[in-house]
Design a protein around this motif. Structure first.
Motif, short mmCIF file in Angstrom:
data_model
loop_
_atom_site.label_atom_id
_atom_site.label_comp_id
_atom_site.label_asym_id
_atom_site.label_seq_id
_atom_site.Cartn_x
_atom_site.Cartn_y
_atom_site.Cartn_z
N PRO A 72 -10.66 12.92 -4.65
CA PRO A 72 -9.88 11.85 -5.28
C PRO A 72 -10.83 10.84 -5.89
N GLN A 73 -10.28 9.85 -6.56
CA GLN A 73 -11.13 8.77 -7.05
C GLN A 73 -11.61 7.95 -5.87
N VAL A 74 -12.72 7.26 -6.05
CA VAL A 74 -13.23 6.39 -5.00
C VAL A 74 -12.20 5.29 -4.76
N PRO A 75 -11.96 4.90 -3.50
CA PRO A 75 -10.95 3.88 -3.21
C PRO A 75 -11.16 2.58 -3.99
N LEU A 76 -10.04 1.92 -4.27
CA LEU A 76 -10.06 0.65 -4.99
C LEU A 76 -10.55 -0.48 -4.09
N LYS A 77 -10.88 -1.59 -4.74
CA LYS A 77 -11.17 -2.81 -4.00
C LYS A 77 -9.97 -3.12 -3.11
N GLY A 78 -10.19 -3.55 -1.90
CA GLY A 78 -9.09 -3.83 -0.97
C GLY A 78 -8.80 -2.69 -0.03
N HIS A 79 -9.57 -1.60 -0.14
CA HIS A 79 -9.33 -0.41 0.70
C HIS A 79 -9.41 -0.74 2.19
N SER A 80 -10.40 -1.52 2.58
CA SER A 80 -10.54 -1.84 4.01
C SER A 80 -9.34 -2.63 4.51
N LYS A 81 -8.79 -3.50 3.66
CA LYS A 81 -7.58 -4.27 4.02
C LYS A 81 -6.40 -3.32 4.19
N ILE A 82 -6.25 -2.36 3.29
CA ILE A 82 -5.14 -1.41 3.36
C ILE A 82 -5.23 -0.57 4.63
N ARG A 83 -6.44 -0.15 4.99
CA ARG A 83 -6.62 0.61 6.24
C ARG A 83 -6.14 -0.19 7.44
N ALA A 84 -6.54 -1.46 7.49
CA ALA A 84 -6.17 -2.31 8.62
C ALA A 84 -4.66 -2.57 8.65
N GLU A 85 -4.07 -2.76 7.48
CA GLU A 85 -2.64 -3.06 7.43
C GLU A 85 -1.79 -1.84 7.77
N LEU A 86 -2.30 -0.64 7.49
CA LEU A 86 -1.54 0.57 7.86
C LEU A 86 -1.41 0.65 9.38
N ILE A 87 -2.47 0.28 10.09
CA ILE A 87 -2.40 0.27 11.56
C ILE A 87 -1.32 -0.69 12.03
N LYS A 88 -1.30 -1.90 11.46
CA LYS A 88 -0.29 -2.89 11.86
C LYS A 88 1.12 -2.39 11.58
N ALA A 99 8.15 -0.97 3.51
CA ALA A 99 8.33 -1.94 2.43
C ALA A 99 7.35 -3.10 2.56
N ALA A 100 7.19 -3.60 3.78
CA ALA A 100 6.27 -4.72 4.01
C ALA A 100 4.82 -4.28 3.75
N PHE A 101 4.49 -3.08 4.17
CA PHE A 101 3.15 -2.55 3.98
C PHE A 101 2.82 -2.42 2.49
N LEU A 102 3.77 -1.93 1.72
CA LEU A 102 3.52 -1.72 0.29
C LEU A 102 3.22 -3.04 -0.42
N GLU A 103 3.96 -4.10 -0.07
CA GLU A 103 3.72 -5.39 -0.72
C GLU A 103 2.32 -5.91 -0.40
N ILE A 104 1.90 -5.73 0.84
CA ILE A 104 0.55 -6.17 1.22
C ILE A 104 -0.50 -5.36 0.47
N CYS A 105 -0.27 -4.05 0.33
CA CYS A 105 -1.19 -3.19 -0.39
C CYS A 105 -1.35 -3.63 -1.84
N LYS A 106 -0.25 -3.98 -2.47
CA LYS A 106 -0.31 -4.42 -3.88
C LYS A 106 -1.14 -5.66 -4.02
N SER A 107 -1.01 -6.57 -3.07
CA SER A 107 -1.81 -7.81 -3.10
C SER A 107 -3.29 -7.51 -2.86
N ALA A 108 -3.56 -6.53 -1.97
CA ALA A 108 -4.95 -6.21 -1.61
C ALA A 108 -5.76 -5.68 -2.78
N ILE A 109 -5.10 -4.94 -3.68
CA ILE A 109 -5.84 -4.34 -4.80
C ILE A 109 -5.77 -5.17 -6.07
N ALA A 110 -5.02 -6.26 -6.02
CA ALA A 110 -4.84 -7.10 -7.23
C ALA A 110 -6.15 -7.78 -7.62
#
Length: 415
Positions: free
Chosen positions: A371-387, A404-415
């Motif tokens: 795949p493509q190399v992960p975007l900026k915010g990848h480490s945040k997305i990993r942590a939020e998936l656990i939560k 739904a809550a996870f997706l919104e956080i993910c969008k902010s993480a890569i913005a």
């Protein structure tokens, strides 16, 4: 243990032309994370380079993983980055997008950086926006590690590469009933498992500059494991939480609290140190072509180094020289150069390490494109998936609510 940082003026320069004299004295600064064992091996390999190129010496710095990227960020922000630095896929895109990493494509194209013996998907996993931003210094892939001794004791079949997720969950539920040990950890919080599952659905974790999945995808993933918990295939939420810890010594397959753990395949030797039971490893469930040759870490060159040619030559040497390969071994993952990997694998004596190399090589024939190399915010997305997953595991939210809550956080993480 951290070694005091000694990164000086040799590392910074505004990209000035380097000397045309190939014998001119060059001091390269190099920075990596790891323990004392990695430091010793790396220093030995660098000494080998200097023995062959007496005009090149090194200002070597290393420290533990914790705090490494904070220090690297400080150095690069001040224009004082090391000439060569270790990085991983959590941060490669971020550093490349800030133009901190040198584009190595021209060196690859003219043969000064040889990746011809690398699996293609492995070296390509260092490409960000068309630029080769890092050279893979070890291959790794996802591995399902299972307790072979437990299964043999109860005359139970071993999991196999290619079994569907549903078949795997049914297998794990049977282990739970028969062996009275939960058949598998619950990987709903594991980004590696989610990522592979997504690719098996024709999706991906990232697509260009956006997320490659929807809230509906996350909901289906959480529901899959809610069903597994209902069948008794996994432990209780408190034990699942233990398995969500990143410490390899606390993985449930070695603490005896589950029959399998979802890990990186090269972690098998470290897992084996923490149990007397025999362990086995196969691919994650589903189509194994969804897995890929992942760079366990990279070496990158600072974009403003004064000594780009020399820095690239060092990286090329460390990746491709057989003597250097024997010294570095598998500390950073399986050697990227397949010829070097063969040489190293023939010299390995540790049974768990031998198995890890064997499995990785067997899976390599089934890998799909990276795949493509992960975007900026990848480490945040990993942590939020656990939560998010734990909200569902503990019954505090439905799969759809958590997704739904996870997706919104993910969008902010890569913005």
């Amino acid at each position: 243990m951290a070694v005091p940082l000694l990164l000086g003026a040799a590392a910074c320069g505004g990209g000035e032309e380097e000397s045309a004299d190939p014998n001119a004295k060059v001091e390269l600064s190099i920075f990596w994370w790891g323990g004392e064992a990695r430091a010793k091996l790396t220093e030995e390999a660098l000494a080998l380079y200097t023995s062959k190129h007496p005009n090149v010496t090194f200002k070597k710095t290393w420290q533990a993983n914790q705090g490494y990227f904070d220090k690297l960020a400080t150095l690069t922000a001040g224009g004082d980055a090391p000439d060569i630095f270790q990085i991983d896929d959590n941060y490669l895109t971020e550093y490349a997008s800030r133009k901190t990493t040198l584009d190595l494509n021209k060196y690859k194209d003219d043969g000064k950086l040889d990746v011809s013996k690398f699996p293609e998907s492995l070296w390509q996993y260092g490409v960000v926006d068309g630029k080769l931003s890092g050279v893979a210094f070890g291959e790794n892939t996802q591995g399902l590690v299972y307790n072979k001794s437990l299964l043999q004791k109860h005359s139970l079949p071993e999991p196999t590469t290619g079994m569907t997720w549903e078949a795997f969950i049914a297998w794990a539920a049977n282990v739970s009933r028969t062996a009275k040990v939960p058949g598998t950890m619950d990987p709903s919080a594991d980004y590696k498992a989610f990522w592979v599952w997504l690719r098996q659905q024709g999706k991906d974790l990232y697509k260009d500059k956006e997320l490659g999945f929807t809230a509906d995808d996350v909901t289906k993933w959480f529901e899959l494991w809610k069903g597994a918990r209902a069948q008794g295939a996994t432990p209780t939420p408190d034990v699942i939480h233990e398995g969500n810890a990143t410490d390899i010594t606390k993985q449930l397959v070695v603490t005896g609290k589950a029959g399998t753990s979802f890990v990186w395949a090269n972690q098998l030797p470290e897992l084996k140190k923490n149990t007397k039971d025999e362990l086995g490893v196969v691919a994650y469930p589903g189509d194994p072509s969804a897995q890929w040759a992942r760079a366990s870490m990279y070496f990158s060159v600072f974009q403003k180094t004064k000594n780009a040619d020399a820095a690239v030559d060092v990286i090329n040497f460390l990746a491709n020289d057989p003597e250097a390969g024997k010294i570095l071994g598998t500390d950073r993952g399986l050697p990227s150069n397949m010829d070097v990997r063969k040489t190293v694998s023939e010299s390995v004596t540790d049974p768990a390490m031998k198995l890890s190399i064997q499995v990785e090589n067997e899976l390599g024939a089934k890998f799909g494109p990276s795949p493509q190399v992960p975007l900026k915010g990848h480490s945040k997305i990993r942590a939020e998936l656990i939560k998010a997953a734990e909200e569902v595991q503990y019954g505090r939210q439905t799969p759809a609510q958590a997704a739904a809550a996870f997706l919104e956080i993910c969008k902010s993480a890569i913005a």
